[in-house]
Design a protein around this motif. Structure first.
Motif, PDB file in Angstrom:
ATOM      1  N   ASP A  32       0.877  -1.118   0.054  1.00  0.00           N
ATOM      2  CA  ASP A  32      -0.259   0.032  -0.068  1.00  0.00           C
ATOM      3  C   ASP A  32       0.855   1.296  -0.128  1.00  0.00           C
ATOM      4  O   ASP A  32       0.305   2.256   0.178  1.00  0.00           O
ATOM      5  CB  ASP A  32      -0.708   0.037   1.255  1.00  0.00           C
ATOM      6  N   HIS A  33       1.948   1.275  -0.362  1.00  0.00           N
ATOM      7  CA  HIS A  33       3.105   2.178  -0.503  1.00  0.00           C
ATOM      8  C   HIS A  33       3.962   1.723  -1.507  1.00  0.00           C
ATOM      9  O   HIS A  33       4.314   0.690  -1.946  1.00  0.00           O
ATOM     10  CB  HIS A  33       3.498   2.500   0.846  1.00  0.00           C
ATOM     11  N   LEU A  34       4.875   2.664  -1.620  1.00  0.00           N
ATOM     12  CA  LEU A  34       6.230   2.348  -2.548  1.00  0.00           C
ATOM     13  C   LEU A  34       7.326   2.122  -1.624  1.00  0.00           C
ATOM     14  O   LEU A  34       7.700   3.207  -0.881  1.00  0.00           O
ATOM     15  CB  LEU A  34       6.691   3.764  -3.315  1.00  0.00           C
ATOM     16  N   ASN A  35       7.999   1.058  -1.787  1.00  0.00           N
ATOM     17  CA  ASN A  35       9.261   0.688  -0.965  1.00  0.00           C
ATOM     18  C   ASN A  35      10.520   1.184  -1.626  1.00  0.00           C
ATOM     19  O   ASN A  35      10.346   1.929  -2.743  1.00  0.00           O
ATOM     20  CB  ASN A  35       9.282  -0.819  -0.761  1.00  0.00           C
ATOM     21  N   PRO A  36      11.680   1.034  -1.075  1.00  0.00           N
ATOM     22  CA  PRO A  36      12.856   1.908  -1.720  1.00  0.00           C
ATOM     23  C   PRO A  36      13.152   1.493  -3.056  1.00  0.00           C
ATOM     24  O   PRO A  36      13.618   2.170  -3.913  1.00  0.00           O
ATOM     25  CB  PRO A  36      13.918   1.409  -0.774  1.00  0.00           C
ATOM     26  N   THR A  37      13.043  -0.041  -3.348  1.00  0.00           N
ATOM     27  CA  THR A  37      13.295  -0.252  -4.679  1.00  0.00           C
ATOM     28  C   THR A  37      12.177   0.035  -5.404  1.00  0.00           C
ATOM     29  O   THR A  37      12.675   0.458  -6.875  1.00  0.00           O
ATOM     30  CB  THR A  37      12.916  -1.989  -4.866  1.00  0.00           C
ATOM     31  N   MET A  38      10.975   0.352  -5.146  1.00  0.00           N
ATOM     32  CA  MET A  38      10.066   0.970  -6.197  1.00  0.00           C
ATOM     33  C   MET A  38      10.546   2.218  -6.494  1.00  0.00           C
ATOM     34  O   MET A  38      10.254   2.942  -7.761  1.00  0.00           O
ATOM     35  CB  MET A  38       8.607   0.753  -5.791  1.00  0.00           C
ATOM     36  N   ILE A  39      10.642   3.038  -5.405  1.00  0.00           N
ATOM     37  CA  ILE A  39      10.901   4.500  -5.491  1.00  0.00           C
ATOM     38  C   ILE A  39      12.110   4.724  -6.580  1.00  0.00           C
ATOM     39  O   ILE A  39      12.144   5.563  -7.337  1.00  0.00           O
ATOM     40  CB  ILE A  39      11.061   5.102  -4.238  1.00  0.00           C
ATOM     41  N   GLU A  40      13.270   3.643  -6.290  1.00  0.00           N
ATOM     42  CA  GLU A  40      14.368   3.829  -7.021  1.00  0.00           C
ATOM     43  C   GLU A  40      13.873   3.609  -8.590  1.00  0.00           C
ATOM     44  O   GLU A  40      14.334   4.235  -9.852  1.00  0.00           O
ATOM     45  CB  GLU A  40      15.315   2.924  -6.760  1.00  0.00           C
ATOM     46  N   PHE A  41      12.890   2.799  -8.929  1.00  0.00           N
ATOM     47  CA  PHE A  41      12.453   2.302 -10.345  1.00  0.00           C
ATOM     48  C   PHE A  41      11.716   3.492 -10.846  1.00  0.00           C
ATOM     49  O   PHE A  41      11.867   3.807 -11.986  1.00  0.00           O
ATOM     50  CB  PHE A  41      11.702   1.175 -10.109  1.00  0.00           C
ATOM     51  N   VAL A  42      10.917   4.017  -9.988  1.00  0.00           N
ATOM     52  CA  VAL A  42       9.950   5.213 -10.655  1.00  0.00           C
ATOM     53  C   VAL A  42      10.932   6.192 -11.045  1.00  0.00           C
ATOM     54  O   VAL A  42      10.756   6.874 -12.062  1.00  0.00           O
ATOM     55  CB  VAL A  42       9.115   5.784  -9.511  1.00  0.00           C
ATOM     56  N   GLY A  43      12.145   6.758 -10.400  1.00  0.00           N
ATOM     57  CA  GLY A  43      12.994   7.631 -10.554  1.00  0.00           C
ATOM     58  C   GLY A  43      13.925   7.453 -11.854  1.00  0.00           C
ATOM     59  O   GLY A  43      14.107   8.609 -12.220  1.00  0.00           O
ATOM     60  N   ARG A  44      13.844   6.442 -12.416  1.00  0.00           N
ATOM     61  CA  ARG A  44      14.662   6.192 -13.574  1.00  0.00           C
ATOM     62  C   ARG A  44      13.792   5.856 -14.825  1.00  0.00           C
ATOM     63  O   ARG A  44      14.234   5.693 -15.892  1.00  0.00           O
ATOM     64  CB  ARG A  44      15.693   4.991 -13.590  1.00  0.00           C
ATOM     65  N   GLN A  45      12.543   6.158 -14.822  1.00  0.00           N
ATOM     66  CA  GLN A  45      11.477   5.689 -15.892  1.00  0.00           C
ATOM     67  C   GLN A  45      11.280   6.836 -16.626  1.00  0.00           C
ATOM     68  O   GLN A  45      11.108   8.173 -16.120  1.00  0.00           O
ATOM     69  CB  GLN A  45      10.336   5.198 -15.402  1.00  0.00           C
ATOM     70  N   PRO A  68      14.186  11.300 -16.861  1.00  0.00           N
ATOM     71  CA  PRO A  68      14.029  10.064 -15.750  1.00  0.00           C
ATOM     72  C   PRO A  68      13.781  11.174 -14.571  1.00  0.00           C
ATOM     73  O   PRO A  68      14.537  12.238 -14.253  1.00  0.00           O
ATOM     74  CB  PRO A  68      15.358   9.572 -15.522  1.00  0.00           C
ATOM     75  N   GLY A  69      13.043  10.859 -13.888  1.00  0.00           N
ATOM     76  CA  GLY A  69      12.684  11.754 -12.646  1.00  0.00           C
ATOM     77  C   GLY A  69      11.477  12.696 -12.833  1.00  0.00           C
ATOM     78  O   GLY A  69      10.982  13.068 -11.851  1.00  0.00           O
ATOM     79  N   PHE A  70      10.936  12.717 -13.976  1.00  0.00           N
ATOM     80  CA  PHE A  70       9.636  13.501 -14.240  1.00  0.00           C
ATOM     81  C   PHE A  70       8.502  13.046 -13.382  1.00  0.00           C
ATOM     82  O   PHE A  70       7.761  13.946 -12.949  1.00  0.00           O
ATOM     83  CB  PHE A  70       9.315  13.594 -15.789  1.00  0.00           C
ATOM     84  N   MET A  71       8.476  11.857 -13.138  1.00  0.00           N
ATOM     85  CA  MET A  71       7.541  11.085 -12.429  1.00  0.00           C
ATOM     86  C   MET A  71       8.203  11.213 -10.912  1.00  0.00           C
ATOM     87  O   MET A  71       8.842  10.516 -10.495  1.00  0.00           O
ATOM     88  CB  MET A  71       7.144   9.861 -12.633  1.00  0.00           C
ATOM     89  N   HIS A  72       7.662  12.003 -10.210  1.00  0.00           N
ATOM     90  CA  HIS A  72       8.333  12.659  -8.789  1.00  0.00           C
ATOM     91  C   HIS A  72       7.977  12.001  -7.704  1.00  0.00           C
ATOM     92  O   HIS A  72       6.792  12.156  -7.198  1.00  0.00           O
ATOM     93  CB  HIS A  72       8.479  14.192  -8.725  1.00  0.00           C
ATOM     94  N   ASP A 140      13.152  21.614 -13.958  1.00  0.00           N
ATOM     95  CA  ASP A 140      13.222  21.590 -15.520  1.00  0.00           C
ATOM     96  C   ASP A 140      13.294  20.180 -15.705  1.00  0.00           C
ATOM     97  O   ASP A 140      14.454  19.581 -15.843  1.00  0.00           O
ATOM     98  CB  ASP A 140      13.932  22.515 -15.967  1.00  0.00           C
ATOM     99  N   HIS A 141      12.367  19.397 -16.304  1.00  0.00           N
ATOM    100  CA  HIS A 141      12.541  18.072 -17.100  1.00  0.00           C
ATOM    101  C   HIS A 141      11.916  18.190 -18.440  1.00  0.00           C
ATOM    102  O   HIS A 141      11.654  17.086 -18.966  1.00  0.00           O
ATOM    103  CB  HIS A 141      11.647  17.227 -16.327  1.00  0.00           C
ATOM    104  N   SER A 142      11.780  19.233 -18.905  1.00  0.00           N
ATOM    105  CA  SER A 142      11.079  19.333 -20.438  1.00  0.00           C
ATOM    106  C   SER A 142      11.672  20.634 -21.192  1.00  0.00           C
ATOM    107  O   SER A 142      10.962  21.387 -21.817  1.00  0.00           O
ATOM    108  CB  SER A 142       9.596  19.338 -20.371  1.00  0.00           C
ATOM    109  N   GLY A 143      13.045  20.699 -21.312  1.00  0.00           N
ATOM    110  CA  GLY A 143      13.435  21.605 -22.092  1.00  0.00           C
ATOM    111  C   GLY A 143      12.921  22.990 -21.824  1.00  0.00           C
ATOM    112  O   GLY A 143      12.811  23.860 -22.630  1.00  0.00           O
ATOM    113  N   GLY A 144      13.096  23.422 -20.454  1.00  0.00           N
ATOM    114  CA  GLY A 144      12.590  24.781 -20.275  1.00  0.00           C
ATOM    115  C   GLY A 144      11.384  25.002 -19.788  1.00  0.00           C
ATOM    116  O   GLY A 144      10.980  26.074 -19.430  1.00  0.00           O
ATOM    117  N   ARG A 145      10.449  24.140 -20.223  1.00  0.00           N
ATOM    118  CA  ARG A 145       9.096  24.191 -20.094  1.00  0.00           C
ATOM    119  C   ARG A 145       8.580  24.107 -18.385  1.00  0.00           C
ATOM    120  O   ARG A 145       9.211  23.195 -17.903  1.00  0.00           O
ATOM    121  CB  ARG A 145       8.016  23.403 -20.793  1.00  0.00           C
TER     122      ARG A 145
END
Length: 232
Positions: A32-45, A68-72, A140-145
């Protein structure tokens, strides 16, 4: 967590005799939460698929992408993704306004061939509001936008999508201009929708297709809409 799985899931598990397998999956793989492995996975997608539905259950599925990291990940129970200026339809956000339930899947097609489901309850927050509350929100994760707003998701379920049917893809060097109003770079009228007749429930044409001369072909399968029309 409370009872895991929907009533429909449990009914079919009983009918098809899969209850024991399902119970093992729930107990071994669903959090029911994101564990450390999941958090690392989200951060590189770099891509995420977002499923929403309106109050009556009409569904929509949309793609979101960025560096990577746009999903924060805000914390183990909360993540957020940015919403930029788009085609103005607001399909996903409109659904969230009526029905906060969202389903997100992130898939690693390159390295580990694995996916992560994140289901939860979403809300829409203006960029300046969330930025004032979250100190490490990406600048900034999208070219200045700058995002116009964010979708903040309270995580209710997080679980694996197995690699059995995930194809391996090889990354290629590319320069991406994240976000554009240029019709050619967006794909134009790739599916030839503009020139396709619309029909009513009786099969009668209710809208004639646009004249062919209004569509400028720029490449096989791509086109540019005339000035004054909107793109995707």
């Amino acid at each position: 967590m409370g009872q895991i799985g929907s009533a429909g899931e449990r009914r079919l598990q009983s009918e098809y005799g899969t209850g024991d397998r399902a119970a093992k999956f729930y107990s071994d793989q669903m959090l029911d939460h994101l564990n450390p492995t999941m958090i690392e996975f989200v951060g590189r997608q770099e891509i995420a698929f977002i499923a929403t539905a309106d109050a009556s259950g009409e569904c929509d599925n949309s793609l979101r992408a960025g560096t990577p990291g746009f999903m924060h990940v805000i914390d183990s129970k909360t993540l957020a993704y940015p919403e930029y200026r788009g085609n103005g339809v607001m399909a996903s956000l409109g659904n969230i306004l009526e029905n906060p339930h969202v389903g997100i899947i992130l898939v690693d097609f390159v390295q580990d061939l694995i996916g992560l489901h994140v289901n939860g309850s979403a809300r829409i927050v203006d960029d300046e509001v969330l930025r004032s509350e979250i100190a490490d929100l990406p600048v900034d994760h999208s070219g200045g936008r700058i995002p116009e707003r964010w979708v903040v998701v309270d995580v209710e379920e997080a679980y694996i999508h197995c690699r059995k049917h995930i194809p391996r893809m090889a990354p290629v060097p590319r320069h991406r201009e994240w976000g554009t109003d240029d019709v050619k770079r967006k794909g134009g009228d790739y599916f030839d929708a503009k020139a396709t007749p619309r029909h009513d429930s009786d099969g009668q044409v209710v809208e004639e297709p646009a004249p062919a001369e209004l569509t400028q072909v720029i490449a096989p399968g791509f086109s540019v809409a005339p000035a004054g029309t909107s793109g995707n």
